[in-house]
Design an enzyme around this catalytic site. Structure first.
Site, PDB file in Angstrom:
ATOM      1  N   ASP B  13       1.989  16.629  26.466  1.00  0.00           N
ATOM      2  CA  ASP B  13       1.813  17.555  25.300  1.00  0.00           C
ATOM      3  C   ASP B  13       3.174  18.451  25.255  1.00  0.00           C
ATOM      4  O   ASP B  13       3.264  19.364  25.992  1.00  0.00           O
ATOM      5  CB  ASP B  13       0.661  18.532  25.569  1.00  0.00           C
ATOM      6  CG  ASP B  13      -0.035  19.271  24.514  1.00  0.00           C
ATOM      7  OD1 ASP B  13       0.625  18.810  23.293  1.00  0.00           O
ATOM      8  OD2 ASP B  13      -0.790  19.906  24.258  1.00  0.00           O
ATOM      9  N   CYS B  55       0.766  18.380  17.263  1.00  0.00           N
ATOM     10  CA  CYS B  55      -0.259  17.692  18.207  1.00  0.00           C
ATOM     11  C   CYS B  55      -1.183  16.887  17.406  1.00  0.00           C
ATOM     12  O   CYS B  55      -1.531  15.601  17.406  1.00  0.00           O
ATOM     13  CB  CYS B  55      -1.013  18.657  18.992  1.00  0.00           C
ATOM     14  SG  CYS B  55       0.181  19.578  20.334  1.00  0.00           S
ATOM     15  N   HIS B 110      -7.860  17.412  20.267  1.00  0.00           N
ATOM     16  CA  HIS B 110      -7.222  18.180  19.043  1.00  0.00           C
ATOM     17  C   HIS B 110      -7.459  17.432  17.872  1.00  0.00           C
ATOM     18  O   HIS B 110      -6.683  17.536  17.032  1.00  0.00           O
ATOM     19  CB  HIS B 110      -5.855  18.281  19.427  1.00  0.00           C
ATOM     20  CG  HIS B 110      -5.273  19.585  18.883  1.00  0.00           C
ATOM     21  ND1 HIS B 110      -4.218  20.125  19.255  1.00  0.00           N
ATOM     22  CD2 HIS B 110      -5.886  20.440  18.363  1.00  0.00           C
ATOM     23  CE1 HIS B 110      -3.804  21.380  18.489  1.00  0.00           C
ATOM     24  NE2 HIS B 110      -4.990  21.544  18.187  1.00  0.00           N
ATOM     25  N   SER B 133      -6.387  22.969  22.014  1.00  0.00           N
ATOM     26  CA  SER B 133      -5.277  22.916  22.830  1.00  0.00           C
ATOM     27  C   SER B 133      -5.116  24.125  23.965  1.00  0.00           C
ATOM     28  O   SER B 133      -6.055  24.865  23.878  1.00  0.00           O
ATOM     29  CB  SER B 133      -3.986  23.095  21.794  1.00  0.00           C
ATOM     30  OG  SER B 133      -2.845  23.113  22.293  1.00  0.00           O
ATOM     31  N   HIS B 210       2.513  21.750  27.649  1.00  0.00           N
ATOM     32  CA  HIS B 210       2.187  23.083  26.693  1.00  0.00           C
ATOM     33  C   HIS B 210       1.785  24.122  27.348  1.00  0.00           C
ATOM     34  O   HIS B 210       1.641  24.259  28.507  1.00  0.00           O
ATOM     35  CB  HIS B 210       0.915  22.223  26.002  1.00  0.00           C
ATOM     36  CG  HIS B 210       0.653  23.229  24.763  1.00  0.00           C
ATOM     37  ND1 HIS B 210       0.289  24.241  24.612  1.00  0.00           N
ATOM     38  CD2 HIS B 210       0.574  22.550  23.740  1.00  0.00           C
ATOM     39  CE1 HIS B 210       0.012  24.474  23.452  1.00  0.00           C
ATOM     40  NE2 HIS B 210       0.184  23.454  22.778  1.00  0.00           N
ATOM     41  N   ASP B 262       3.701  13.673  22.752  1.00  0.00           N
ATOM     42  CA  ASP B 262       3.177  13.897  21.315  1.00  0.00           C
ATOM     43  C   ASP B 262       3.964  14.337  20.389  1.00  0.00           C
ATOM     44  O   ASP B 262       3.839  14.094  19.058  1.00  0.00           O
ATOM     45  CB  ASP B 262       1.759  14.492  21.366  1.00  0.00           C
ATOM     46  CG  ASP B 262       1.831  15.878  21.736  1.00  0.00           C
ATOM     47  OD1 ASP B 262       2.991  16.322  22.262  1.00  0.00           O
ATOM     48  OD2 ASP B 262       0.907  16.695  21.303  1.00  0.00           O
ATOM     49  N   ASN B 263       4.977  15.093  20.626  1.00  0.00           N
ATOM     50  CA  ASN B 263       6.075  15.688  19.826  1.00  0.00           C
ATOM     51  C   ASN B 263       6.887  16.411  20.691  1.00  0.00           C
ATOM     52  O   ASN B 263       6.866  16.435  21.941  1.00  0.00           O
ATOM     53  CB  ASN B 263       5.290  16.542  18.724  1.00  0.00           C
ATOM     54  CG  ASN B 263       4.215  17.688  19.349  1.00  0.00           C
ATOM     55  OD1 ASN B 263       2.973  17.486  19.056  1.00  0.00           O
ATOM     56  ND2 ASN B 263       4.790  18.464  20.402  1.00  0.00           N
TER      57      ASN B 263
END
Lengths: 457, 457
Positions: B13, B55, B110, B133, B210, B262-263
């Site tokens: 994440d 996400c 999510h 999240s 995250h 994921d990003n």
């Protein structure tokens, strides 16, 4: 090992940290670099190799092991000035020459453009190349250029003992061809030296990818991604030519090969975008990591462990004492002047895990701009210009420059974005100590002013 | 190959492109990642793997092969909203389940936080994890939080056919432990499945790095470079635990393992600096490369050539049709709705050199922010918010957003700094064609609004 190792020091001009494949570039940047990547896999690749902010000081640091501010070479001097390595400096070429090496430099010098300050005056047996920088190839075709006011830049050559001579103008026409010339001379030199019992020290100081970004015709449009990527393909090819020469001459195990960039990239229209700094901020002429952290790979087949990648801190200054040690000539490193480089031979050979260096000082012109210590980097933003701009240290430099420093943790924050000063004032204890040690050394060994001839004291 | 391959899809994440060792980070970023690096050397490493800006949309894209704007999942929805994958979507878990796979998701979802939109409603046999999240772990200890107004976030579990249940609050206390829980469940699942004849599809969707950036106690201060680097060490360890389980279960050659972020990273105080975007600009929530280009490694021992690095353009959208093909279930990919992913199985297996994709569209909320086509990226800066913010396309989207686009060549200019619009207007021909194709498809297959239940048409 039967004899002293040869040294081949390849330097490219303004490659960004993020450009070679093994540094995250390559195909992602539109130009594969298989030869450089392979060389990295055969030796050690540095991810924390530190140079100076510009061409001239980096080359000075490499050849003297001394902070360029000490030798009057801390900045690029415009045409018309006397500048460069003072005769008093004892270059790596001098040292290795006195140790029995043959020495040559092919390519860019940028450490003086007047007789007495050319490569053959500084320990090199021979030189072919250009005294300053490739941007000068634009002069002759520049609007309003008048050769009665300024010299037409030339390609030069010379041998020790004779004055160097201008061969032909170095212009926009032959600028694309010069790295081929440099590679050809280097290949021929390597083959010739292989027949000798003497070891050799060869500097191959290529012109690419400095602006004007003009690849050799063989590489024009080779990448499909523009001139910079074409130049990167040529760069990789030229490195390959030198490595092939070493190999076919049977010298792989006898030769320490170093490849590096002299400093970060620069953005000069119309050749933008040019090099990429990878994860770092800034470019040539600043002291952000994008300017002073560059790709560097060192290979010594059979001696340096293969495929090592290290983030240990190394400086271009360290090349001088390290090569002196590898040549068995550590005792020739001068004791009468400050040598800022440290011997990294044990680290390089894998005999010790850590670098012998935990800090680097970064100057621009006459000012201390930054100190990197371990993972920290202090920037002194409000630098005070030295009186008279003679290269003399504005002592005590550090106090003058303390008004608004910024501190970054370059491991946590490689882009130098988050100032941690207010929660890390403790850092000034080690940083002030480092700055004071430098200042102290400068009191005892005053700097040689730019254009000066020798030690002041 | 005797049976259909297993699929293990590990997702972390908000890891930055520049964080893993094999992407130029690792030691340079204060945290070695030997397991991820080794996995890369055993498979293919993508340097142009594209995801969505946040996400929720990335996870939606992975599981549906559809642009998230089509399914009402193009942005993160605040608590209180009904959102997530509509029951009408036919997820990869549905598809593989119908093909004979066992399916499980351990970790972050999510894609909905209400019954009917949880993993076990969307094709997964079982789920353990958290619906939204990890920032929600801050709720319970937030100044002024009142559980009579907002739910206390929980860890959940459930099996298909039964309603999912809340197990315990997901708080700042157990947030550091959750990736260990996810890894343990995954390891146990893999060992259990190894005894079965059925293939399995396991999503291991970890919580790190995250914010709040809180490593497991075993990794607290492990790096000496702060919490983010500690988390990176834990991340590498957890990847290693999953890989070890696959290996000890004897499933290396039977299992396609995917690892990705994921990003891009995000900067949330006090956990700054966090992830590094490597050579790219921007971060989570933008469509600059730093947000939408992420590390991704895929390994299938014996099937995918080892040590390949490719800059071919791939999208997270492609996972769906690619895995469907590898499972021999390409015919199950729905034909009644647009599928934006393309089958990359031949490319992945090294049977073809090029990706089957030459462009990607990037949306934020309801707007087309950018189109990447080959080496070019067009940004539409003056995006017009869709009327009513229902997720419906403001058709014709492209014309509304044409007022001040910027164009970058991301190979020459990975930092997206130099707008080349004025000398490259020709680019609008292919770009408008791509935008119009999308718009056309949206007319024939209108988007499902966020919280909507099924197809509008």
């Amino acid at each position: 090992m039967k004899k002293k190792p040869n040294f081949v020091l390849m330097l490219h001009d303004n490659i960004g940290y993020g450009d070679p494949g093994c540094y995250g570039g390559g195909l992602m940047r539109g130009a594969p670099t298989p030869r450089i990547d392979k060389m990295a896999s055969q030796g050690v690749r540095f991810t924390n190799f530190n140079v100076e902010a510009q061409c001239t000081p980096t080359r000075s640091a490499l050849l003297t092991g001394r902070l360029p501010i000490r030798s009057g070479t801390s900045f690029i001097t415009p045409p018309g000035h006397i500048y460069g390595l003072a005769p008093w400096e004892y270059s790596l070429a001098n040292l290795l020459s006195d140790t029995g090496y043959r020495t040559a430099l092919f390519g860019k010098w940028h450490l003086g453009h007047s007789e007495g300050r050319l490569p053959t005056n500084q320990g090199f047996d021979e030189w072919f190349g250009f005294p300053n920088s490739s941007d000068e190839t634009l002069y002759a075709s520049a609007v309003g250029f008048d050769p009665s006011y300024a010299r037409v830049p030339c390609l030069w050559e010379g041998k020790k003992g004779d004055p160097c001579r201008e061969m032909e103008p170095y212009t926009i026409e032959n600028r694309p061809l010069v790295d081929e010339m440099i590679a050809k001379r280097s290949v021929s030199y390597i083959h010739h030296q292989a027949e000798s019992d003497q070891p050799f020290f060869l500097c191959v100081w290529f012109s690419h990818p400095h602006h004007p970004v003009l690849p050799h015709p063989d590489f024009a449009d080779a990448s499909g991604n523009g001139a910079y990527a074409d130049c990167m393909m040529e760069i990789d090819h030229r490195v390959g030519q030198v490595l092939d020469a070493i190999h076919t001459a049977g010298l792989d195990e006898d030769t320490v090969v170093i490849w590096a960039s002299d400093n970060g990239p620069e953005s000069v229209p119309p050749w933008i975008p040019a090099g990429d700094t990878g994860p770092f901020r800034g470019e040539l002429g600043s002291v952000f990591e994008g300017a002073i952290r560059v790709p560097c790979v060192i290979r010594w087949t059979g001696q340096i462990p293969q495929g090592r990648v290290t983030n240990e801190m190394i400086s271009g200054l360290d090349i001088y004492p390290t090569l002196a040690t590898l040549a068995g000539a550590a005792e020739r490193v001068p004791a009468d002047r400050p040598i800022d480089g440290v011997d990294q031979s044990a680290f390089l050979l894998g005999k010790q895990e850590k670098s012998n260096r935990d800090h680097v000082l970064f100057f621009i012109q006459n000012d201390l701009y930054s100190i990197k210590w371990k993972q920290f980097k202090v920037h002194f933003k409000d630098v005070v210009q030295a009186p008279g701009a003679t290269g003399q240290l504005p002592y005590p430099a550090f106090v003058h420059e303390l008004s608004a420093p910024r501190i970054y943790n370059i491991v946590q924050d490689p882009k130098e974005l988050y100032d941690i000063l207010l929660t890390n004032l403790w850092l000034f204890e080690p940083i002030i100590k480092i700055a004071n040690e430098f200042s102290e050394s400068a009191v005892h060994h005053p700097h040689i002013p730019t254009g000066g001839d020798g030690p002041i004291a």
